[in-house]
Design an enzyme around this catalytic site. Structure first.
Site, PDB file in Angstrom:
ATOM      1  N   GLY A   1       0.361  -0.850  -0.273  1.00  0.00           N
ATOM      2  CA  GLY A   1       0.132  -0.155  -0.138  1.00  0.00           C
ATOM      3  C   GLY A   1       0.820   1.070   0.158  1.00  0.00           C
ATOM      4  O   GLY A   1       1.768   1.190  -0.446  1.00  0.00           O
ATOM      5  N   CYS A   2       0.515   2.389   0.291  1.00  0.00           N
ATOM      6  CA  CYS A   2       0.770   3.356   0.297  1.00  0.00           C
ATOM      7  C   CYS A   2       2.206   3.501   1.048  1.00  0.00           C
ATOM      8  O   CYS A   2       2.319   2.803   2.245  1.00  0.00           O
ATOM      9  CB  CYS A   2       0.164   4.554   1.480  1.00  0.00           C
ATOM     10  SG  CYS A   2       1.005   5.413   1.583  1.00  0.00           S
TER      11      CYS A   2
END
Length: 184
Positions: free
Chosen positions: A23-24
């Protein structure tokens, strides 16, 4: 502003690299740094991997059209922390059950993936993934296990982003889950 190919670093003899996407990348880097800062971490850097274009930049990757994942490279001392331990932490700190998504962040750039550097890493990645899939995530792991491709360092302002921007965006899927140790 575009990213640059990874530059060789002066690392101690025996240093190894692990590459993951969860993810981020801001939160992934922050969590790995906090967890392993005094436990074998030499460095961690965020970047892009797994895509179709050369020299990707943040805006292009965020469009979801380049095929790159936001990712983290951890450079570590294998005498202090094992690759297996890093991967177990990886599976504790994000949700590997959603394809191309972490919390509100949606797109291929937010996929869960392990990019192995050699045959031994591939073997460990498959073993750990199999075990956490059975024991922790009950058959729902969507994490990709892929050979390392071309890595691009993210722009400088993304490195150590959460340290440099306290109170900045944090993915709600990035937190340490309390699972029992993996049974061998």
């Amino acid at each position: 502003m575009s990213s640059a190919p990874a530059q060789p670093m002066n690392l101690p003899a025996g240093a190894q690299t692990a590459t993951v996407a969860a993810g981020c990348f801001w939160g992934v880097e922050h969590m790995f740094r906090r967890q392993f800062e005094k436990k074998g971490l030499y460095d961690a850097r965020v970047g892009y991997i797994g895509g179709d274009i050369e020299n990707p930049g943040y805006r292009a990757v965020c469009s979801g059209r380049t095929g790159h994942a936001e990712a983290l490279q951890v450079i570590y001392d294998p005498n202090q922390v094992s690759y297996r331990t890093l991967l177990e932490f990886f599976y504790r700190m994000h949700d590997p059950t959603t394809e191309n998504r972490q919390g509100p962040d949606v797109g291929t750039q937010y996929r869960s993936a392990i990019f192995y550097h050699d045959a031994e890493q591939e073997k460990v990645a498959r073993d750990v993934t199999d075990k956490v899939n059975k024991q922790w995530w009950k058959g729902s792991v969507a994490t990709e296990i892929l050979p390392l491709g071309k890595w691009w360092d993210a722009e400088q302002y993304h490195q150590m982003y959460q340290d440099n921007n306290p109170g900045g965006y944090e993915c709600p899927s990035h937190f340490l889950r309390k699972f029992p140790p993996i049974a061998e």
